[in-house]
Design a protein around this motif. Structure first.
Motif, PDB file in Angstrom:
ATOM      1  N   LEU A  58       0.836  -1.191   0.000  1.00 50.43           N
ATOM      2  CA  LEU A  58       0.000   0.000   0.000  1.00 50.43           C
ATOM      3  C   LEU A  58       0.876   1.247   0.000  1.00 50.43           C
ATOM      4  N   LEU A  59       0.699   2.104  -1.013  1.00 50.84           N
ATOM      5  CA  LEU A  59       1.559   3.268  -1.213  1.00 50.84           C
ATOM      6  C   LEU A  59       0.843   4.543  -0.796  1.00 50.84           C
ATOM      7  N   SER A  60       1.402   5.267   0.150  1.00 51.70           N
ATOM      8  CA  SER A  60       0.830   6.525   0.610  1.00 51.70           C
ATOM      9  C   SER A  60       1.138   7.644  -0.375  1.00 51.70           C
ATOM     10  N   MET A  61       0.109   8.417  -0.745  1.00 54.90           N
ATOM     11  CA  MET A  61       0.271   9.556  -1.649  1.00 54.90           C
ATOM     12  C   MET A  61      -0.260  10.821  -0.979  1.00 54.90           C
ATOM     13  N   ALA A  62       0.359  11.944  -1.283  1.00 57.42           N
ATOM     14  CA  ALA A  62       0.009  13.199  -0.609  1.00 57.42           C
ATOM     15  C   ALA A  62      -1.267  13.827  -1.143  1.00 57.42           C
ATOM     16  N   THR A  63      -1.598  13.564  -2.410  1.00 56.79           N
ATOM     17  CA  THR A  63      -2.765  14.198  -3.026  1.00 56.79           C
ATOM     18  C   THR A  63      -3.527  13.190  -3.881  1.00 56.79           C
ATOM     19  N   ILE A  64      -4.769  13.533  -4.192  1.00 57.74           N
ATOM     20  CA  ILE A  64      -5.570  12.714  -5.105  1.00 57.74           C
ATOM     21  C   ILE A  64      -4.915  12.694  -6.487  1.00 57.74           C
ATOM     22  N   LYS A  65      -4.391  13.829  -6.902  1.00 59.00           N
ATOM     23  CA  LYS A  65      -3.683  13.893  -8.187  1.00 59.00           C
ATOM     24  C   LYS A  65      -2.536  12.897  -8.225  1.00 59.00           C
ATOM     25  N   ALA A  66      -1.789  12.784  -7.133  1.00 59.00           N
ATOM     26  CA  ALA A  66      -0.654  11.862  -7.079  1.00 59.00           C
ATOM     27  C   ALA A  66      -1.112  10.407  -7.183  1.00 59.00           C
ATOM     28  N   VAL A  67      -2.274  10.079  -6.625  1.00 55.48           N
ATOM     29  CA  VAL A  67      -2.808   8.718  -6.747  1.00 55.48           C
ATOM     30  C   VAL A  67      -3.093   8.410  -8.212  1.00 55.48           C
ATOM     31  N   PHE A  68      -3.775   9.327  -8.903  1.00 54.80           N
ATOM     32  CA  PHE A  68      -4.066   9.133 -10.327  1.00 54.80           C
ATOM     33  C   PHE A  68      -2.786   8.978 -11.138  1.00 54.80           C
ATOM     34  N   GLU A  69      -1.822   9.827 -10.864  1.00 53.76           N
ATOM     35  CA  GLU A  69      -0.577   9.781 -11.636  1.00 53.76           C
ATOM     36  C   GLU A  69       0.180   8.486 -11.394  1.00 53.76           C
ATOM     37  N   ALA A  70       0.175   7.989 -10.142  1.00 54.85           N
ATOM     38  CA  ALA A  70       0.872   6.738  -9.833  1.00 54.85           C
ATOM     39  C   ALA A  70       0.284   5.575 -10.619  1.00 54.85           C
ATOM     40  N   VAL A  71      -1.038   5.547 -10.741  1.00 55.17           N
ATOM     41  CA  VAL A  71      -1.684   4.480 -11.511  1.00 55.17           C
ATOM     42  C   VAL A  71      -1.457   4.688 -13.001  1.00 55.17           C
ATOM     43  N   ASN A  72      -1.540   5.925 -13.454  1.00 55.84           N
ATOM     44  CA  ASN A  72      -1.429   6.232 -14.879  1.00 55.84           C
ATOM     45  C   ASN A  72      -0.060   5.882 -15.445  1.00 55.84           C
ATOM     46  N   VAL A  73       1.008   6.070 -14.653  1.00 52.82           N
ATOM     47  CA  VAL A  73       2.361   5.784 -15.147  1.00 52.82           C
ATOM     48  C   VAL A  73       2.821   4.373 -14.788  1.00 52.82           C
ATOM     49  N   GLY A  74       1.977   3.600 -14.099  1.00 53.51           N
ATOM     50  CA  GLY A  74       2.328   2.220 -13.779  1.00 53.51           C
ATOM     51  C   GLY A  74       3.084   2.040 -12.479  1.00 53.51           C
ATOM     52  N   GLU A  75       3.204   3.098 -11.686  1.00 51.26           N
ATOM     53  CA  GLU A  75       3.855   2.959 -10.383  1.00 51.26           C
ATOM     54  C   GLU A  75       3.005   2.122  -9.433  1.00 51.26           C
ATOM     55  N   ALA A  76       1.684   2.183  -9.626  1.00 48.76           N
ATOM     56  CA  ALA A  76       0.745   1.386  -8.830  1.00 48.76           C
ATOM     57  C   ALA A  76      -0.210   0.668  -9.764  1.00 48.76           C
ATOM     58  N   ASN A  77      -0.666  -0.516  -9.344  1.00 52.67           N
ATOM     59  CA  ASN A  77      -1.641  -1.275 -10.140  1.00 52.67           C
ATOM     60  C   ASN A  77      -3.054  -0.710  -9.983  1.00 52.67           C
ATOM     61  N   TYR A  78      -3.353  -0.279  -8.773  1.00 53.33           N
ATOM     62  CA  TYR A  78      -4.675   0.272  -8.471  1.00 53.33           C
ATOM     63  C   TYR A  78      -4.509   1.525  -7.617  1.00 53.33           C
ATOM     64  N   GLY A  79      -5.560   2.334  -7.606  1.00 55.37           N
ATOM     65  CA  GLY A  79      -5.614   3.484  -6.710  1.00 55.37           C
ATOM     66  C   GLY A  79      -6.938   3.499  -5.968  1.00 55.37           C
ATOM     67  N   ILE A  80      -6.926   4.098  -4.782  1.00 58.09           N
ATOM     68  CA  ILE A  80      -8.142   4.283  -3.985  1.00 58.09           C
ATOM     69  C   ILE A  80      -8.316   5.782  -3.764  1.00 58.09           C
ATOM     70  N   VAL A  81      -9.440   6.342  -4.263  1.00 58.26           N
ATOM     71  CA  VAL A  81      -9.681   7.774  -4.112  1.00 58.26           C
ATOM     72  C   VAL A  81     -11.102   8.009  -3.606  1.00 58.26           C
ATOM     73  N   PRO A  82     -11.291   8.949  -2.677  1.00 61.85           N
ATOM     74  CA  PRO A  82     -12.646   9.265  -2.207  1.00 61.85           C
ATOM     75  C   PRO A  82     -13.429   9.943  -3.312  1.00 61.85           C
ATOM     76  N   ILE A  83     -14.697   9.584  -3.428  1.00 57.94           N
ATOM     77  CA  ILE A  83     -15.505  10.153  -4.503  1.00 57.94           C
ATOM     78  C   ILE A  83     -16.749  10.869  -3.985  1.00 57.94           C
ATOM     79  N   GLU A  84     -17.266  10.412  -2.830  1.00 56.84           N
ATOM     80  CA  GLU A  84     -18.489  11.025  -2.302  1.00 56.84           C
ATOM     81  C   GLU A  84     -18.632  10.688  -0.829  1.00 56.84           C
ATOM     82  N   ASN A  85     -19.133  11.670  -0.060  1.00 54.01           N
ATOM     83  CA  ASN A  85     -19.471  11.426   1.335  1.00 54.01           C
ATOM     84  C   ASN A  85     -20.947  11.719   1.549  1.00 54.01           C
ATOM     85  N   SER A  86     -21.587  10.898   2.380  1.00 52.75           N
ATOM     86  CA  SER A  86     -23.025  11.041   2.585  1.00 52.75           C
ATOM     87  C   SER A  86     -23.387  12.340   3.289  1.00 52.75           C
ATOM     88  N   THR A  87     -22.431  12.978   3.951  1.00 53.20           N
ATOM     89  CA  THR A  87     -22.683  14.261   4.613  1.00 53.20           C
ATOM     90  C   THR A  87     -22.243  15.439   3.752  1.00 53.20           C
TER      91      THR A  87
END
Length: 365
Positions: free
Chosen positions: A121-150
């Motif tokens: 599990l790779l810690s990233m500082a920003t949501i952008k960094a998560v996308f970039e890590a997956v996009n360039v192949g540094e990570a196989n998958y990414g986990i990003v928050p998309i919606e909160n019920s509140t």
């Protein structure tokens, strides 16, 4: 020793012996399961299929839930199963999962809920960094928050979907329970640290119980917990797991205003999962800048008798007064009804991106 104590001792010894036997059997079954997972992965590769099929995994767990008669709870069964799956995946092919924030942030917990704790599990500082890590192949998958019920949508995530062409291959619904953590008593607190969304989700509780205490926004709940370790009078709003990790006491538990507080996370990257029959499809589109364009687009879903589970609008990057629309609907893009609707929608929009179809997630603790 009395006869009663002797009988109790004999009973405990028998139970321990039975547990040892069951543990040996369990070890054999777990090992057999791991070998079978390897065989399945090899067969999939030979047939040109997916090495890791998240949709199939989801369906398999649903069958286990239906068969479970107790005493294990759903949460207990889910915890055991995801670790077994995580170990199997790591044996077949090491996976790297990028997530937002330090360890024990809610995104980190969502990653564990989806993939288990045995993967990288790779810690990233920003949501952008998560996308970039997956996009360039540094990570196989990414986990990003998309919606909160509140608090609703997570704009940074939707913005990145508009900028980086990644697919959604799954979702995690995580029940969010906020703890007030610290090394002092409630009366000694002078500042409360957390990320803006967490503070917002506890706004009423904080106003009622700590009306004169200053709130300080941080980039993550885990970072807030780190500050509460050493700073006198500081408390953090964070997860129970963060408190355990940093040695903080739970001053007050479950202080979220909405007791049904859930954050949805998108799983990005990896292969498109197979249809499960319990799927959702996410898409993003832009419409012509003219009266009635949105109504025309929405009519497509009504005519197709498709139920929309979510719709959001947000400004299109690098444009003036133009918007993108993010929609989730029930069904898989391979379903005939969804196919027809997407063809019709394509004729009503200037731009249409299908972000992926994936199994509906169940809320997890």
């Amino acid at each position: 020793m009395s006869k009663k104590n002797t009988a109790a001792g004999s009973s405990a010894a028998a139970a321990r012996k039975e547990l040892e036997r069951l543990d040996r059997e369990l070890l054999k079954v777990i090992s057999d399961r791991a070998r079978t997972c390897q065989k399945l992965a090899k067969a999939r590769q030979q047939e040109g299929g997916l090495l890791h099929d998240m949709g199939e995994d989801h369906a398999a767990f649903q069958k286990l839930l239906e068969a479970n008669k107790g005493p294990l709870s759903e949460a207990g069964l889910r915890s055991i199963w995801r670790e077994l799956q995580g170990q199997a995946r790591s044996m077949i092919q090491p996976l790297r999962i990028a997530y937002l924030g330090p360890k024990y942030s809610y995104s980190h917990l969502a990653g564990i809920a989806r993939f288990g704790d045995s993967l990288d599990l790779l810690s990233m500082a920003t949501i952008k960094a998560v996308f970039e890590a997956v996009n360039v192949g540094e990570a196989n998958y990414g986990i990003v928050p998309i919606e909160n019920s509140t608090d609703g949508r997570v704009v940074d995530t939707l913005d990145m979907f508009a900028r980086v062409p990644l697919q959604i291959t799954g979702e995690v619904q995580l029940k969010i329970h906020h703890q007030l953590l610290g090394k002092c008593t409630r009366s000694q607190i002078t500042e409360v640290y957390s990320k803006p969304q967490a503070l917002s989700q506890c706004r009423d509780w904080l106003a009622k119980n700590l009306p004169n205490v200053r709130t300080v926004e941080m980039t993550s709940t885990a970072l807030a917990a780190q500050i509460a370790v050493d700073k006198p009078g500081a408390a953090a709003v964070a997860s129970y797991e963060a408190g355990l990790n940093y040695g903080l006491n739970v001053i007050d538990a479950n202080i979220e205003d909405n007791k049904s507080n859930v954050t949805r996370f998108a799983v990005i990257g990896g292969d498109a999962p197979k249809r499960t029959g319990h799927d959702k499809t996410a898409l993003m589109f832009a419409i012509p800048h003219k009266p009635g364009a949105l109504a025309d687009a929405m009519a497509v879903f009504k005519r197709g008798r498709l139920n929309m589970t979510w719709i959001e609008s947000f400004p299109m990057p690098n444009t003036k007064n133009e918007y993108l629309f993010f929609v989730e609907l029930e069904g898989h893009q391979g379903d005939s009804k969804v196919k027809s609707a997407l063809l019709a929608l394509g004729r009503k929009t200037d731009k249409l991106n299908v972000l992926g179809s994936y199994a509906r997630g169940l809320p997890a603790e």
